[in-house]
Design a protein around this motif. Structure first.
Motif, PDB file in Angstrom:
ATOM      1  N   GLY A 352       0.828  -1.199   0.000  1.00 13.28           N
ATOM      2  CA  GLY A 352       0.000   0.000   0.000  1.00 13.28           C
ATOM      3  C   GLY A 352       0.864   1.250   0.000  1.00 13.28           C
ATOM      4  O   GLY A 352       1.980   1.261   0.512  1.00 13.28           O
ATOM      5  N   TYR A 353       0.320   2.327  -0.570  1.00 18.10           N
ATOM      6  CA  TYR A 353       1.127   3.536  -0.738  1.00 18.10           C
ATOM      7  C   TYR A 353       1.311   4.314   0.557  1.00 18.10           C
ATOM      8  O   TYR A 353       2.266   5.072   0.693  1.00 18.10           O
ATOM      9  CB  TYR A 353       0.515   4.414  -1.833  1.00 18.10           C
ATOM     10  CG  TYR A 353       0.655   3.776  -3.186  1.00 18.10           C
ATOM     11  CD1 TYR A 353       1.879   3.757  -3.833  1.00 18.10           C
ATOM     12  CD2 TYR A 353      -0.437   3.146  -3.796  1.00 18.10           C
ATOM     13  CE1 TYR A 353       2.028   3.138  -5.061  1.00 18.10           C
ATOM     14  CE2 TYR A 353      -0.293   2.534  -5.025  1.00 18.10           C
ATOM     15  CZ  TYR A 353       0.939   2.527  -5.647  1.00 18.10           C
ATOM     16  OH  TYR A 353       1.075   1.904  -6.861  1.00 18.10           O
ATOM     17  N   GLY A 354       0.410   4.142   1.513  1.00 20.28           N
ATOM     18  CA  GLY A 354       0.584   4.826   2.787  1.00 20.28           C
ATOM     19  C   GLY A 354       1.880   4.440   3.467  1.00 20.28           C
ATOM     20  O   GLY A 354       2.693   5.292   3.848  1.00 20.28           O
ATOM     21  N   TRP A 355       2.124   3.145   3.618  1.00 14.41           N
ATOM     22  CA  TRP A 355       3.360   2.665   4.229  1.00 14.41           C
ATOM     23  C   TRP A 355       4.578   3.007   3.375  1.00 14.41           C
ATOM     24  O   TRP A 355       5.626   3.384   3.893  1.00 14.41           O
ATOM     25  CB  TRP A 355       3.294   1.158   4.463  1.00 14.41           C
ATOM     26  CG  TRP A 355       2.478   0.768   5.642  1.00 14.41           C
ATOM     27  CD1 TRP A 355       1.209   0.260   5.653  1.00 14.41           C
ATOM     28  CD2 TRP A 355       2.865   0.871   7.017  1.00 14.41           C
ATOM     29  NE1 TRP A 355       0.775   0.041   6.930  1.00 14.41           N
ATOM     30  CE2 TRP A 355       1.777   0.405   7.797  1.00 14.41           C
ATOM     31  CE3 TRP A 355       4.014   1.322   7.663  1.00 14.41           C
ATOM     32  CZ2 TRP A 355       1.813   0.374   9.192  1.00 14.41           C
ATOM     33  CZ3 TRP A 355       4.062   1.288   9.054  1.00 14.41           C
ATOM     34  CH2 TRP A 355       2.961   0.820   9.806  1.00 14.41           C
ATOM     35  N   SER A 356       4.444   2.862   2.068  1.00 13.65           N
ATOM     36  CA  SER A 356       5.586   3.123   1.183  1.00 13.65           C
ATOM     37  C   SER A 356       6.051   4.575   1.288  1.00 13.65           C
ATOM     38  O   SER A 356       7.246   4.854   1.446  1.00 13.65           O
ATOM     39  CB  SER A 356       5.212   2.804  -0.270  1.00 13.65           C
ATOM     40  OG  SER A 356       4.884   1.449  -0.421  1.00 13.65           O
ATOM     41  N   TYR A 357       5.117   5.521   1.217  1.00 16.25           N
ATOM     42  CA  TYR A 357       5.487   6.930   1.303  1.00 16.25           C
ATOM     43  C   TYR A 357       6.025   7.281   2.692  1.00 16.25           C
ATOM     44  O   TYR A 357       6.924   8.115   2.830  1.00 16.25           O
ATOM     45  CB  TYR A 357       4.291   7.822   0.968  1.00 16.25           C
ATOM     46  CG  TYR A 357       3.889   7.779  -0.490  1.00 16.25           C
ATOM     47  CD1 TYR A 357       4.830   7.622  -1.490  1.00 16.25           C
ATOM     48  CD2 TYR A 357       2.553   7.899  -0.863  1.00 16.25           C
ATOM     49  CE1 TYR A 357       4.465   7.581  -2.828  1.00 16.25           C
ATOM     50  CE2 TYR A 357       2.171   7.866  -2.189  1.00 16.25           C
ATOM     51  CZ  TYR A 357       3.132   7.705  -3.170  1.00 16.25           C
ATOM     52  OH  TYR A 357       2.755   7.668  -4.491  1.00 16.25           O
ATOM     53  N   GLY A 358       5.470   6.661   3.743  1.00 14.15           N
ATOM     54  CA  GLY A 358       5.992   6.898   5.083  1.00 14.15           C
ATOM     55  C   GLY A 358       7.437   6.453   5.223  1.00 14.15           C
ATOM     56  O   GLY A 358       8.266   7.153   5.828  1.00 14.15           O
ATOM     57  N   LEU A 359       7.759   5.291   4.658  1.00 14.47           N
ATOM     58  CA  LEU A 359       9.138   4.804   4.718  1.00 14.47           C
ATOM     59  C   LEU A 359      10.087   5.704   3.935  1.00 14.47           C
ATOM     60  O   LEU A 359      11.227   5.939   4.350  1.00 14.47           O
ATOM     61  CB  LEU A 359       9.205   3.367   4.179  1.00 14.47           C
ATOM     62  CG  LEU A 359       8.560   2.296   5.057  1.00 14.47           C
ATOM     63  CD1 LEU A 359       8.533   0.958   4.334  1.00 14.47           C
ATOM     64  CD2 LEU A 359       9.302   2.181   6.388  1.00 14.47           C
ATOM     65  N   VAL A 360       9.611   6.219   2.796  1.00 13.41           N
ATOM     66  CA  VAL A 360      10.444   7.141   2.023  1.00 13.41           C
ATOM     67  C   VAL A 360      10.719   8.407   2.834  1.00 13.41           C
ATOM     68  O   VAL A 360      11.841   8.933   2.848  1.00 13.41           O
ATOM     69  CB  VAL A 360       9.763   7.490   0.682  1.00 13.41           C
ATOM     70  CG1 VAL A 360      10.498   8.636  -0.015  1.00 13.41           C
ATOM     71  CG2 VAL A 360       9.740   6.276  -0.226  1.00 13.41           C
ATOM     72  N   GLY A 361       9.687   8.907   3.536  1.00 12.63           N
ATOM     73  CA  GLY A 361       9.881  10.072   4.380  1.00 12.63           C
ATOM     74  C   GLY A 361      10.933   9.843   5.454  1.00 12.63           C
ATOM     75  O   GLY A 361      11.778  10.705   5.709  1.00 12.63           O
ATOM     76  N   LEU A 362      10.910   8.663   6.068  1.00 13.71           N
ATOM     77  CA  LEU A 362      11.920   8.338   7.076  1.00 13.71           C
ATOM     78  C   LEU A 362      13.310   8.259   6.454  1.00 13.71           C
ATOM     79  O   LEU A 362      14.307   8.687   7.056  1.00 13.71           O
ATOM     80  CB  LEU A 362      11.569   7.015   7.756  1.00 13.71           C
ATOM     81  CG  LEU A 362      10.352   7.035   8.688  1.00 13.71           C
ATOM     82  CD1 LEU A 362      10.062   5.631   9.208  1.00 13.71           C
ATOM     83  CD2 LEU A 362      10.577   7.999   9.852  1.00 13.71           C
TER      84      LEU A 362
END
Length: 382
Positions: A352-362
């Protein structure tokens, strides 16, 4: 054009992995060609490499048009992106080399911001125009528009760019030939400031020009983030207009600020934080308004990172090696951008894109310590 390729590819029955490879192909090509571009620019200047690069881009875009009616669309899309990669290497590195050649240090940031913004907003069938033309007319119309814009830009480059980047041709050629090729590259890579710039730039492009640009149209389609009743391509184009506008406005403002500031690094950490916050916000976005706000923040942060890093590169790199230094900078962009699309599409489908974008932010927050070192080193050196 970037946002419409994933949707077009899926409509044509191309697998997600192959779409990611196609999106990355131009950057992979530039990884091999950028060093050649750097050497050419240091010896011969920017005018003709940039003009020829735009013509090559036009040929690559024609391959996209052929792909729409071919029985092997994946092969044509892949070939087009490879051809486009050679042309864009000459364009992206050459445009910045022209700035370094004519801009004194006191106005380098502002001129860099203007040229970088012009190139970003004027790429053939860009993020906004490609989506809008595809939505209102057809995908093929978007690709043909891209071809026409490339040809027009090539003609303009012949008349507008300086004939030589750096010193006059004779002296530049003698200085270049007097330095062994491997020694010139080693000299640049031995500079800690440049190494940090290259690494931070690779991570930024992995996030913004890799993961985000490859997945934004699919995200719009998956979450129904449609704008003004448009489909995924048109809505993605308008949403990306927010990012592009924020990035361009911030870049220009940063250029003006840096030209009147005694620091090249003051904006780096705040800008990095904005990119990270924007990705987390995009991962949580449930409607077009919140997605637009997140893209606005990402765009502002990326513009605030890019211009100070390029300007600092111009200050630190030896003048006769600006072409090579910029080619390594572009190489780092392409490394990050080449890894991002396939990773973004596959992670998005799997988690899912929610987790993916969160990991990119980190991951973007990982820039903090190196960027802080740049700021401390600048203060130590006065």
């Amino acid at each position: 054009m970037f946002p419409i390729l994933p949707v077009v590819g899926i409509d044509l029955g191309i697998s997600a992995f192959m779409v990611g490879l196609i999106l990355s192909a131009n950057r992979i090509t530039r990884l091999g060609f950028n060093p050649i571009t750097g050497s050419l620019l240091d010896r011969f200047g920017a005018r003709w490499p940039v003009a020829i690069g735009l013509v090559i881009e036009a040929l690559g875009t024609l391959a996209f048009s052929i792909a729409l009616v071919s029985e092997q669309p994946a092969a044509w899309f892949l070939a087009g992106r490879i051809i486009w990669g050679v042309g864009s290497s000459l364009l992206l590195v050459g445009a910045l080399a022209a700035v370094m050649a004519i801009a004194p240090a006191r106005t380098r940031a502002g001129m860099t911001a203007k040229v970088r913004t012009a190139v970003s907003l004027g790429l053939p069938a860009g993020l906004v125009l490609g989506g809008l033309v595809a939505d209102q007319v057809s995908n093929n119309a978007a690709f043909l528009t891209a071809t026409a814009l490339s040809v027009v830009a090539a003609i303009a480059a012949v008349f507008l760019l300086p004939d030589q980047a750096g010193e006059p041709a004779g002296r530049a050629a003698r200085a270049d030939s007097a330095t062994p090729r491997t020694q010139a590259w080693r000299e640049l890579l031995a500079m800690p400031t440049l190494r940090i710039i290259f690494a931070a730039n690779a991570l930024l492009f992995f996030a913004v020009s890799g993961v985000l640009l490859a997945t934004v149209a699919v995200l719009v389609d998956t979450r129904a983030l449609y704008v003004f009743g448009m489909n995924a391509q048109g809505s993605a184009g308008l949403l990306m207009a927010v990012l592009m506008g924020a990035r361009a406005s911030t870049a220009l403002a940063c250029g003006r600020y840096l030209d009147h500031s005694d620091s090249r690094t003051r904006l780096l950490l705040p800008s990095m934080a904005l990119v990270a916050i924007g990705f987390v916000g995009l991962g949580l976005a449930g409607d077009a308004v919140s997605a637009s706000l997140a893209l606005l923040v990402i765009g502002a942060g990326s513009g605030g990172l890019t211009i100070p890093m390029i300007t600092l590169l111009g200050d630190v790199a030896p003048r006769h090696l600006h072409g090579r230094a910029l080619s390594i900078y572009q190489w780092s962009s392409d490394l990050g951008g080449a890894l991002g699309p396939a990773a973004g599409l596959e992670l998005g489908r799997a988690f899912g894109y929610g987790w993916s974008y969160g990991l990119v932010g980190l991951a973007v927050l990982g820039m903090a310590l190196p960027l802080r070192w740049l700021a401390r080193d600048e203060r130590r050196s006065g």
